[in-house]
Write an enzyme that holds these catalytic residues in place. Structure first.
Site, PDB file in Angstrom:
ATOM      1  N   ARG A  22     -13.076  -0.226  22.425  1.00  0.00           N
ATOM      2  CA  ARG A  22     -13.442   0.784  23.429  1.00  0.00           C
ATOM      3  C   ARG A  22     -14.582   0.291  24.303  1.00  0.00           C
ATOM      4  NH1 ARG A  22     -13.607   5.729  19.452  1.00  0.00           N
ATOM      5  NH2 ARG A  22     -14.694   4.036  18.436  1.00  0.00           N
ATOM      6  N   GLY A  41     -14.845  -3.590  15.225  1.00  0.00           N
ATOM      7  CA  GLY A  41     -15.916  -2.919  14.479  1.00  0.00           C
ATOM      8  C   GLY A  41     -16.403  -3.846  13.384  1.00  0.00           C
ATOM      9  N   HIS A 101      -1.246  -1.572   0.317  1.00  0.00           N
ATOM     10  CA  HIS A 101      -2.565  -1.036   0.692  1.00  0.00           C
ATOM     11  C   HIS A 101      -3.650  -1.539  -0.273  1.00  0.00           C
ATOM     12  CE1 HIS A 101      -4.564   2.567   2.935  1.00  0.00           C
ATOM     13  NE2 HIS A 101      -5.455   1.636   2.666  1.00  0.00           N
ATOM     14  N   ILE A 138      -3.885  -4.333   8.855  1.00  0.00           N
ATOM     15  CA  ILE A 138      -4.650  -3.927   7.672  1.00  0.00           C
ATOM     16  C   ILE A 138      -5.416  -2.639   7.971  1.00  0.00           C
ATOM     17  CG2 ILE A 138      -4.975  -6.169   6.542  1.00  0.00           C
ATOM     18  CD1 ILE A 138      -7.873  -6.000   7.957  1.00  0.00           C
ATOM     19  N   ALA A 139      -5.026  -1.963   9.060  1.00  0.00           N
ATOM     20  CA  ALA A 139      -5.802  -0.795   9.500  1.00  0.00           C
ATOM     21  C   ALA A 139      -5.255   0.489   8.886  1.00  0.00           C
ATOM     22  CB  ALA A 139      -5.807  -0.743  11.011  1.00  0.00           C
ATOM     23  N   ARG A 140      -4.229   1.045   9.485  1.00  0.00           N
ATOM     24  CA  ARG A 140      -3.624   2.279   8.993  1.00  0.00           C
ATOM     25  C   ARG A 140      -2.163   2.323   9.401  1.00  0.00           C
ATOM     26  NH1 ARG A 140      -6.727   3.017   5.813  1.00  0.00           N
ATOM     27  NH2 ARG A 140      -8.116   4.757   5.390  1.00  0.00           N
ATOM     28  N   GLU A 157       3.280   5.929   3.796  1.00  0.00           N
ATOM     29  CA  GLU A 157       3.127   5.248   2.516  1.00  0.00           C
ATOM     30  C   GLU A 157       2.815   6.266   1.407  1.00  0.00           C
ATOM     31  OE1 GLU A 157      -0.302   2.834   3.971  1.00  0.00           O
ATOM     32  OE2 GLU A 157      -1.321   3.551   2.188  1.00  0.00           O
TER      33      GLU A 157
HETATM   34  C1  DGY Z   1     -10.156   2.431   3.540  1.00  0.00           C
HETATM   35  O1  DGY Z   1     -11.233   2.389   2.944  1.00  0.00           O
HETATM   36  O2  DGY Z   1      -9.983   3.165   4.507  1.00  0.00           O
HETATM   37  C2  DGY Z   1      -9.075   1.555   3.044  1.00  0.00           C
HETATM   38  O3  DGY Z   1      -7.898   1.744   3.712  1.00  0.00           O
HETATM   39  C3  DGY Z   1      -8.897   1.699   1.550  1.00  0.00           C
HETATM   40  O4  DGY Z   1      -8.354   2.890   1.220  1.00  0.00           O
END
Ligand code: DGY
Length: 321
Positions: free
Chosen positions: A177, A155, A283, A234-236, A265
């Site tokens: 996707r 993305g 984060h 760095i996503a979730r 977290e």
């Molecule tokens: C988001 O914007 O989703 C980042 O993880 C920062 O919180």
């Protein structure tokens, strides 16, 4: 009378000031931890809610807030919000895309470089006073230049990570996707996830969390990766099975990992804290002043637009207004 707005976290004063023109604002000036019950009690009479990525907005909270008309999150990700339940109640949901894209892509690279080149691991060793003398084989890491980078999720942020790879003469492959419109421009090849994991030297996760991506990277997937490979998330939290990752790092299944997000977290799995070959940050992917202020202001502009009946800037659910 102005509508009531609850801001769950301490936010930049200029943001509170701007919002105070249109709302009766209650903030959390000390950034105190509020239990879900406390949040519900505070939000009960509010028309608007200003939350962050780790504030759950679930059915129980919505139930407690019959007057709620808008939830603005200061994050691009909105998996913490039950959007379907909001839509069903006529509540608009907004997020903050774009303003954090470049800063977050920079952070992916910060983690990739420090992970592959063992920056924090060797710094800890130096600070410990263990550096007796220079040696040929001290902290040998992995090449980043000329290596193959696998990006999971192409993305906005994935593309920004990919653009930076050109400076390192990397071979680029990705999963998504659908085929990315810019894949030719990026010089990236779309492959299946298993292929990407098995053939990449460095893997960066940049996809949204959803039930479908829960534990997308678990024991089996880590087992497909090269023993010399690095993994950056760095996503979730929740996209990676943190327990499986800790085991894989301990066993040398992969070489190293760089994590900015975690399951549960701010609690971090103790097993991850114990392995040396992982770089852990709290984060902070979007944490530059301009990016965070841009996010905070975009959330505020959505709330202000709602108060004045103007079009919302970045609404994620169609319908409610
Ligand atoms: C988001 O914007 O989703 C980042 O993880 C920062 O919180």
């Amino acid at each position: 009378m102005k509508p009531r707005l609850l801001i769950t976290r301490r936010v930049f004063p200029e943001v509170v000031e701007a919002l105070s023109a249109a709302y009766e604002v209650e903030t959390n000036p000390d950034d105190a931890f509020w239990t879900p019950e406390q949040t519900r009690a505070k939000a009960a009479g509010c028309e608007a809610l200003y939350v962050v990525a780790t504030d759950r907005v679930d059915a129980a909270l919505l139930e407690a807030c019959p007057r709620l008309k808008i939830v603005a999150t200061g994050s691009v990700g909105y998996n913490q919000i039950d959007v379907a339940a909001c839509t069903a109640r006529g509540i608009a949901v907004t997020n903050t895309p774009d303003v954090l894209t470049e800063a977050t892509a920079d952070m992916a690279w910060a983690l990739l470089m420090s992970t592959a080149r063992r920056v924090t691991e060797s710094e800890r060793w130096l600070r410990d006073g263990q550096w007796g003398r220079w040696a040929w084989d001290q902290f040998l890491g992995a090449d980043v230049h000329g290596a193959t980078l696998g990006i999971v999720g192409m993305g906005r942020i994935g593309s920004a990570v990919a653009r930076r790879a050109a400076g390192f003469s990397m071979r680029l492959q990705y999963t998504n996707r659908s085929a990315a419109a810019n894949e030719r421009e990026l010089g990236a090849t779309r492959v299946e996830l298993d292929t990407l994991l098995a053939t990449s030297d460095h893997v960066v996760l940049v996809l949204p969390y959803s039930p479908a991506t829960h534990h997308l990277i678990g024991e089996r997937e880590l087992g497909l990766m090269k023993p010399t490979a690095t993994l950056v998330n760095i996503a979730r939290g929740g996209i990676v099975d943190d327990a499986a990752l800790a085991r894989a790092l301990g066993a040398g299944t992969i070489a190293a990992a760089g994590l900015d997000v975690y399951e549960g977290e701010p609690t971090v799995l103790p097993a991850l804290l114990e392995v040396p070959n992982v770089v852990l940050t709290p984060h902070i992917g979007s944490a530059t002043r301009s990016s965070r202020l841009g996010m905070a202001m975009l959330a505020a502009r959505n709330l202000l637009a709602h108060a004045t009946g103007d079009a919302l800037l970045t609404q994620v659910n169609a319908g409610p207004r």
